[in-house]
Scaffold this active site. Sequence first.
Site, PDB file in Angstrom:
ATOM      1  N   ASP A   1       0.827  -1.206   0.000  1.00 51.57           N
ATOM      2  CA  ASP A   1       0.000   0.000   0.000  1.00 51.57           C
ATOM      3  C   ASP A   1       0.861   1.257   0.000  1.00 51.57           C
ATOM      4  O   ASP A   1       1.986   1.249   0.497  1.00 51.57           O
ATOM      5  CB  ASP A   1      -0.934  -0.022   1.236  1.00 51.57           C
TER       6      ASP A   1
ATOM      7  N   SER B   1      -7.407  -5.309  -5.980  1.00 53.34           N
ATOM      8  CA  SER B   1      -8.535  -5.892  -5.247  1.00 53.34           C
ATOM      9  C   SER B   1      -9.827  -5.788  -6.061  1.00 53.34           C
ATOM     10  O   SER B   1      -9.915  -5.007  -7.021  1.00 53.34           O
ATOM     11  CB  SER B   1      -8.713  -5.173  -3.905  1.00 53.34           C
TER      12      SER B   1
ATOM     13  N   ASN C   1     -10.794  -2.320  -6.192  1.00 52.39           N
ATOM     14  CA  ASN C   1      -9.980  -1.338  -6.912  1.00 52.39           C
ATOM     15  C   ASN C   1     -10.573  -0.932  -8.270  1.00 52.39           C
ATOM     16  O   ASN C   1     -10.151   0.067  -8.862  1.00 52.39           O
ATOM     17  CB  ASN C   1      -8.533  -1.829  -7.099  1.00 52.39           C
ATOM     18  N   TRP C   2     -11.576  -1.684  -8.763  1.00 57.36           N
ATOM     19  CA  TRP C   2     -12.243  -1.280 -10.015  1.00 57.36           C
ATOM     20  C   TRP C   2     -12.919   0.072  -9.856  1.00 57.36           C
ATOM     21  O   TRP C   2     -13.223   0.743 -10.841  1.00 57.36           O
ATOM     22  CB  TRP C   2     -13.308  -2.306 -10.430  1.00 57.36           C
TER      23      TRP C   2
ATOM     24  N   LEU D   1      -7.420  -5.180   6.747  1.00 57.29           N
ATOM     25  CA  LEU D   1      -7.193  -6.272   5.793  1.00 57.29           C
ATOM     26  C   LEU D   1      -7.647  -5.934   4.379  1.00 57.29           C
ATOM     27  O   LEU D   1      -7.185  -6.551   3.410  1.00 57.29           O
ATOM     28  CB  LEU D   1      -7.895  -7.552   6.252  1.00 57.29           C
TER      29      LEU D   1
ATOM     30  N   GLU E   1       0.629 -13.742  11.977  1.00 55.24           N
ATOM     31  CA  GLU E   1       1.114 -12.583  12.730  1.00 55.24           C
ATOM     32  C   GLU E   1       1.007 -11.365  11.813  1.00 55.24           C
ATOM     33  O   GLU E   1       1.333 -11.445  10.621  1.00 55.24           O
ATOM     34  CB  GLU E   1       2.574 -12.800  13.153  1.00 55.24           C
TER      35      GLU E   1
HETATM   36  C1  IPE Z   1      -5.547  -2.756  -0.752  1.00 51.29           C
HETATM   37  O1  IPE Z   1      -5.156  -1.427  -0.831  1.00 51.29           O
HETATM   38  C2  IPE Z   1      -5.497  -3.385  -2.110  1.00 51.29           C
HETATM   39  C3  IPE Z   1      -4.166  -3.558  -2.673  1.00 51.29           C
HETATM   40  C4  IPE Z   1      -3.030  -3.308  -2.088  1.00 51.29           C
HETATM   41  C5  IPE Z   1      -4.146  -4.109  -4.006  1.00 51.29           C
HETATM   42  P1  IPE Z   1      -6.218  -0.248  -1.004  1.00 51.29           P
HETATM   43  O2  IPE Z   1      -5.436   1.006  -0.991  1.00 51.29           O
HETATM   44  O3  IPE Z   1      -7.073  -0.506  -2.175  1.00 51.29           O
HETATM   45  O4  IPE Z   1      -7.089  -0.419   0.319  1.00 51.29           O
HETATM   46  P2  IPE Z   1      -7.997   0.623   1.083  1.00 51.29           P
HETATM   47  O5  IPE Z   1      -8.906   1.238   0.071  1.00 51.29           O
HETATM   48  O6  IPE Z   1      -7.088   1.634   1.706  1.00 51.29           O
HETATM   49  O7  IPE Z   1      -8.684  -0.193   2.119  1.00 51.29           O
HETATM   50  C1  IPE Z   2      -1.308   0.297  -3.504  1.00 47.05           C
HETATM   51  O1  IPE Z   2      -1.136   1.659  -3.519  1.00 47.05           O
HETATM   52  C2  IPE Z   2      -1.543  -0.267  -4.892  1.00 47.05           C
HETATM   53  C3  IPE Z   2      -2.928  -0.659  -5.174  1.00 47.05           C
HETATM   54  C4  IPE Z   2      -3.926  -0.619  -4.352  1.00 47.05           C
HETATM   55  C5  IPE Z   2      -3.220  -1.095  -6.528  1.00 47.05           C
HETATM   56  P1  IPE Z   2      -2.358   2.676  -3.531  1.00 47.05           P
HETATM   57  O2  IPE Z   2      -2.675   3.008  -4.943  1.00 47.05           O
HETATM   58  O3  IPE Z   2      -3.475   2.158  -2.730  1.00 47.05           O
HETATM   59  O4  IPE Z   2      -1.704   3.935  -2.838  1.00 47.05           O
HETATM   60  P2  IPE Z   2      -2.403   4.932  -1.814  1.00 47.05           P
HETATM   61  O5  IPE Z   2      -2.957   4.099  -0.708  1.00 47.05           O
HETATM   62  O6  IPE Z   2      -3.464   5.657  -2.585  1.00 47.05           O
HETATM   63  O7  IPE Z   2      -1.297   5.818  -1.354  1.00 47.05           O
HETATM   64 MG    MG Z   3      -4.031   2.343  -0.793  1.00 50.13          MG
END
Ligand code: IPE
Ligand code: IPE
Ligand code: MG
Length: 238
Positions: A16, A61, A64-65, A191, A203
């Site tokens: 993330d 995820s 993420n769409w 999660l 853990e």
């Molecule tokens: C979780 O991260 C999904 C991935 C790392 C692929 P997100 O950035 O999408 O999660 P939320 O929205 O903060 O919960």
């Molecule tokens: C994780 O980074 C990658 C994916 C979820 C695809 P993010 O894109 O969620 O980055 P932040 O959380 O917006 O900084």
């Molecule tokens: Mg993120």
Amino acid sequence: MEQERKIPAHVAIIMDGNGRWAKKRGLPRTMGHAQGAKVVEQILEDADHMGIKYLTVYAFSTENWSRPGSEVKALMNLLRTYMKTSLAKCAKNNVRIRVIGDKTRLDEDLQASIANLEENTKNNTGIGFQIAINYGARDEMRRAVQKIAAEVKEGKMDARDITEQTISDHLDTAGIPDPDLLIRTCGEERLSNFLMWQLSYSELYFTDKAWPDFDKAELEKAVDAYNHRERRFGGLVS
Ligand code: IPE
Ligand code: IPE
Ligand code: MG
């Protein structure tokens, strides 16, 4: 004498903070994803060298769409490139790839490259590398229930014989031991629908580092923290 360090057999990572990493540098979010993709490749090698047997990363995820179309497209293109370019490296490093998640929603060419990569690495005996794409734990459980229900309907199984193992065996991670350690980067402590069944006794380790800044030293720190945990699995301290 110093006790020998335990290496977790399976490490799962919620990568993330790509977007925040880019924003801090005045770059477009997609640059964060591009840097993040480089880091995954390096961490896979580092994990392998440390003796980790399975690495599972959350790349995209089911939620993420809902991001802007341009960002979804950029992420899919990064995955496309990875599937096409990593074969030689996987062959050299003996890496076995499995993509978890519902692949049927991905573009056909991407599905084809994934199938090709999985097929061509399936007999490799080194680190198992699972990439979660269009993955959601609830969706994975829904699909598992569908598969089990179909087997019951076809008379292959009696509903009374469904065990926890039956459920594990119908998840996308079938045959892979549950993660010992979950790492989430960039300060978030949730999660986000990742491996909810498999993480029951893992853990959990959180770091403020954004994923594009994650490196071998950070992975070592997480493994060190893991070594200070006492895993009880509901029992008593011995
Ligand atoms: C979780 O991260 C999904 C991935 C790392 C692929 P997100 O950035 O999408 O999660 P939320 O929205 O903060 O919960
Ligand atoms: C994780 O980074 C990658 C994916 C979820 C695809 P993010 O894109 O969620 O980055 P932040 O959380 O917006 O900084
Ligand atoms: Mg993120």
